[in-house]
Design a protein around this motif. Structure first.
Motif, PDB file in Angstrom:
ATOM      1  N   LEU A  52       0.822  -1.209   0.000  1.00  0.00           N
ATOM      2  CA  LEU A  52       0.000   0.000   0.000  1.00  0.00           C
ATOM      3  C   LEU A  52       0.857   1.260   0.000  1.00  0.00           C
ATOM      4  O   LEU A  52       0.482   2.270  -0.612  1.00  0.00           O
ATOM      5  CB  LEU A  52      -0.946  -0.007   1.193  1.00  0.00           C
ATOM      6  CG  LEU A  52      -2.040  -1.086   1.173  1.00  0.00           C
ATOM      7  CD1 LEU A  52      -2.812  -1.074   2.483  1.00  0.00           C
ATOM      8  CD2 LEU A  52      -2.955  -0.920  -0.003  1.00  0.00           C
ATOM      9  N   ALA A  53       1.999   1.221   0.678  1.00  0.00           N
ATOM     10  CA  ALA A  53       2.914   2.364   0.635  1.00  0.00           C
ATOM     11  C   ALA A  53       3.486   2.543  -0.763  1.00  0.00           C
ATOM     12  O   ALA A  53       3.678   3.680  -1.226  1.00  0.00           O
ATOM     13  CB  ALA A  53       4.031   2.176   1.647  1.00  0.00           C
ATOM     14  N   GLY A  54       3.731   1.450  -1.452  1.00  0.00           N
ATOM     15  CA  GLY A  54       4.194   1.536  -2.834  1.00  0.00           C
ATOM     16  C   GLY A  54       3.151   2.154  -3.751  1.00  0.00           C
ATOM     17  O   GLY A  54       3.474   2.951  -4.629  1.00  0.00           O
ATOM     18  N   VAL A  55       1.895   1.794  -3.530  1.00  0.00           N
ATOM     19  CA  VAL A  55       0.823   2.396  -4.328  1.00  0.00           C
ATOM     20  C   VAL A  55       0.724   3.895  -4.050  1.00  0.00           C
ATOM     21  O   VAL A  55       0.538   4.705  -4.972  1.00  0.00           O
ATOM     22  CB  VAL A  55      -0.522   1.686  -4.050  1.00  0.00           C
ATOM     23  CG1 VAL A  55      -1.678   2.420  -4.692  1.00  0.00           C
ATOM     24  CG2 VAL A  55      -0.477   0.261  -4.544  1.00  0.00           C
ATOM     25  N   ALA A  56       0.872   4.278  -2.790  1.00  0.00           N
ATOM     26  CA  ALA A  56       0.861   5.704  -2.448  1.00  0.00           C
ATOM     27  C   ALA A  56       2.032   6.422  -3.107  1.00  0.00           C
ATOM     28  O   ALA A  56       1.887   7.555  -3.584  1.00  0.00           O
ATOM     29  CB  ALA A  56       0.915   5.884  -0.940  1.00  0.00           C
ATOM     30  N   ALA A  57       3.186   5.782  -3.153  1.00  0.00           N
ATOM     31  CA  ALA A  57       4.341   6.385  -3.823  1.00  0.00           C
ATOM     32  C   ALA A  57       4.102   6.517  -5.324  1.00  0.00           C
ATOM     33  O   ALA A  57       4.520   7.503  -5.943  1.00  0.00           O
ATOM     34  CB  ALA A  57       5.591   5.558  -3.556  1.00  0.00           C
ATOM     35  N   LEU A  58       3.427   5.542  -5.911  1.00  0.00           N
ATOM     36  CA  LEU A  58       3.094   5.647  -7.338  1.00  0.00           C
ATOM     37  C   LEU A  58       2.140   6.807  -7.595  1.00  0.00           C
ATOM     38  O   LEU A  58       2.278   7.530  -8.590  1.00  0.00           O
ATOM     39  CB  LEU A  58       2.487   4.335  -7.844  1.00  0.00           C
ATOM     40  CG  LEU A  58       3.454   3.177  -8.001  1.00  0.00           C
ATOM     41  CD1 LEU A  58       2.698   1.898  -8.340  1.00  0.00           C
ATOM     42  CD2 LEU A  58       4.483   3.473  -9.062  1.00  0.00           C
ATOM     43  N   TYR A  59       1.170   6.987  -6.697  1.00  0.00           N
ATOM     44  CA  TYR A  59       0.285   8.148  -6.828  1.00  0.00           C
ATOM     45  C   TYR A  59       1.071   9.447  -6.722  1.00  0.00           C
ATOM     46  O   TYR A  59       0.805  10.407  -7.449  1.00  0.00           O
ATOM     47  CB  TYR A  59      -0.811   8.131  -5.767  1.00  0.00           C
ATOM     48  CG  TYR A  59      -1.920   7.129  -5.997  1.00  0.00           C
ATOM     49  CD1 TYR A  59      -2.369   6.830  -7.273  1.00  0.00           C
ATOM     50  CD2 TYR A  59      -2.532   6.493  -4.928  1.00  0.00           C
ATOM     51  CE1 TYR A  59      -3.385   5.926  -7.480  1.00  0.00           C
ATOM     52  CE2 TYR A  59      -3.559   5.586  -5.121  1.00  0.00           C
ATOM     53  CZ  TYR A  59      -3.975   5.306  -6.402  1.00  0.00           C
ATOM     54  OH  TYR A  59      -4.987   4.410  -6.603  1.00  0.00           O
ATOM     55  N   ALA A  60       2.026   9.480  -5.811  1.00  0.00           N
ATOM     56  CA  ALA A  60       2.848  10.687  -5.650  1.00  0.00           C
ATOM     57  C   ALA A  60       3.691  10.933  -6.901  1.00  0.00           C
ATOM     58  O   ALA A  60       3.867  12.094  -7.311  1.00  0.00           O
ATOM     59  CB  ALA A  60       3.741  10.555  -4.427  1.00  0.00           C
ATOM     60  N   PHE A 108      -3.647  14.163  -3.635  1.00  0.00           N
ATOM     61  CA  PHE A 108      -4.808  13.825  -2.815  1.00  0.00           C
ATOM     62  C   PHE A 108      -4.968  12.317  -2.697  1.00  0.00           C
ATOM     63  O   PHE A 108      -5.230  11.788  -1.615  1.00  0.00           O
ATOM     64  CB  PHE A 108      -6.091  14.437  -3.386  1.00  0.00           C
ATOM     65  CG  PHE A 108      -7.316  14.047  -2.617  1.00  0.00           C
ATOM     66  CD1 PHE A 108      -7.583  14.643  -1.394  1.00  0.00           C
ATOM     67  CD2 PHE A 108      -8.189  13.092  -3.096  1.00  0.00           C
ATOM     68  CE1 PHE A 108      -8.705  14.271  -0.658  1.00  0.00           C
ATOM     69  CE2 PHE A 108      -9.310  12.722  -2.373  1.00  0.00           C
ATOM     70  CZ  PHE A 108      -9.569  13.317  -1.161  1.00  0.00           C
ATOM     71  N   LEU A 109      -4.814  11.611  -3.823  1.00  0.00           N
ATOM     72  CA  LEU A 109      -4.931  10.153  -3.775  1.00  0.00           C
ATOM     73  C   LEU A 109      -3.813   9.533  -2.948  1.00  0.00           C
ATOM     74  O   LEU A 109      -4.036   8.548  -2.236  1.00  0.00           O
ATOM     75  CB  LEU A 109      -4.933   9.571  -5.189  1.00  0.00           C
ATOM     76  CG  LEU A 109      -6.176   9.850  -6.023  1.00  0.00           C
ATOM     77  CD1 LEU A 109      -6.014   9.290  -7.420  1.00  0.00           C
ATOM     78  CD2 LEU A 109      -7.391   9.265  -5.349  1.00  0.00           C
ATOM     79  N   ALA A 110      -2.609  10.082  -3.035  1.00  0.00           N
ATOM     80  CA  ALA A 110      -1.494   9.572  -2.237  1.00  0.00           C
ATOM     81  C   ALA A 110      -1.767   9.768  -0.747  1.00  0.00           C
ATOM     82  O   ALA A 110      -1.546   8.856   0.065  1.00  0.00           O
ATOM     83  CB  ALA A 110      -0.195  10.260  -2.642  1.00  0.00           C
ATOM     84  N   ALA A 111      -2.258  10.931  -0.380  1.00  0.00           N
ATOM     85  CA  ALA A 111      -2.565  11.196   1.031  1.00  0.00           C
ATOM     86  C   ALA A 111      -3.716  10.322   1.516  1.00  0.00           C
ATOM     87  O   ALA A 111      -3.685   9.808   2.643  1.00  0.00           O
ATOM     88  CB  ALA A 111      -2.897  12.670   1.222  1.00  0.00           C
ATOM     89  N   ALA A 112      -4.723  10.144   0.688  1.00  0.00           N
ATOM     90  CA  ALA A 112      -5.851   9.292   1.064  1.00  0.00           C
ATOM     91  C   ALA A 112      -5.396   7.847   1.216  1.00  0.00           C
ATOM     92  O   ALA A 112      -5.847   7.140   2.131  1.00  0.00           O
ATOM     93  CB  ALA A 112      -6.959   9.398   0.023  1.00  0.00           C
ATOM     94  N   GLN A 113      -4.515   7.393   0.361  1.00  0.00           N
ATOM     95  CA  GLN A 113      -3.983   6.034   0.443  1.00  0.00           C
ATOM     96  C   GLN A 113      -3.253   5.831   1.766  1.00  0.00           C
ATOM     97  O   GLN A 113      -3.431   4.822   2.434  1.00  0.00           O
ATOM     98  CB  GLN A 113      -3.034   5.785  -0.736  1.00  0.00           C
ATOM     99  CG  GLN A 113      -2.416   4.413  -0.765  1.00  0.00           C
ATOM    100  CD  GLN A 113      -3.341   3.368  -1.303  1.00  0.00           C
ATOM    101  OE1 GLN A 113      -4.339   3.666  -1.955  1.00  0.00           O
ATOM    102  NE2 GLN A 113      -3.034   2.130  -1.032  1.00  0.00           N
ATOM    103  N   VAL A 114      -2.450   6.797   2.140  1.00  0.00           N
ATOM    104  CA  VAL A 114      -1.682   6.681   3.384  1.00  0.00           C
ATOM    105  C   VAL A 114      -2.604   6.747   4.594  1.00  0.00           C
ATOM    106  O   VAL A 114      -2.516   5.915   5.503  1.00  0.00           O
ATOM    107  CB  VAL A 114      -0.598   7.773   3.457  1.00  0.00           C
ATOM    108  CG1 VAL A 114       0.020   7.837   4.835  1.00  0.00           C
ATOM    109  CG2 VAL A 114       0.465   7.534   2.400  1.00  0.00           C
ATOM    110  N   LEU A 115      -3.504   7.715   4.618  1.00  0.00           N
ATOM    111  CA  LEU A 115      -4.353   7.898   5.794  1.00  0.00           C
ATOM    112  C   LEU A 115      -5.378   6.790   5.961  1.00  0.00           C
ATOM    113  O   LEU A 115      -5.568   6.269   7.060  1.00  0.00           O
ATOM    114  CB  LEU A 115      -5.062   9.248   5.733  1.00  0.00           C
ATOM    115  CG  LEU A 115      -4.179  10.473   5.911  1.00  0.00           C
ATOM    116  CD1 LEU A 115      -4.983  11.738   5.692  1.00  0.00           C
ATOM    117  CD2 LEU A 115      -3.565  10.474   7.289  1.00  0.00           C
TER     118      LEU A 115
END
Length: 83
Positions: free
Chosen positions: A39-47, A53-60
């Motif tokens: 999931l952190a990798g997916v957030a990094a891909l969004y970043a 916004f999607l990266a922050a939502a993924q993390v939170l």
């Protein structure tokens, strides 16, 4: 290859490795840590795609809530199993 492409490939490999480890791990706690990595990798891909916004939502939402809930449930189940 540009720097962005290299970062994308490395992040994709980390995401894929975390997802595979989630499925392969025999311990539930280790599987949850693999899920956090994926999931952190997916957030990094969004970043990398500049979707902040999607990266922050993924993390939170996913890393901050669901993964921690799974780890908490694994700890509670193991505590009841020992008694």
């Amino acid at each position: 290859m540009t720097t962005l492409q290299v970062m994308f490939l490395l992040t994709s490999l980390i995401t894929l490795a975390g997802a595979v480890y989630t499925v392969v791990a025999k311990n539930l706690f280790h599987s949850a840590l693999g899920l956090v990595a994926a999931l952190a990798g997916v957030a990094a891909l969004y970043a990398l795609l500049e979707a902040s916004f999607l990266a922050a939502a993924q993390v939170l939402i996913y890393i901050g809530a669901i993964a921690i809930l799974i780890i908490f449930a694994a700890c509670v189940v193991s505590a009841f199993a020992q008694n």
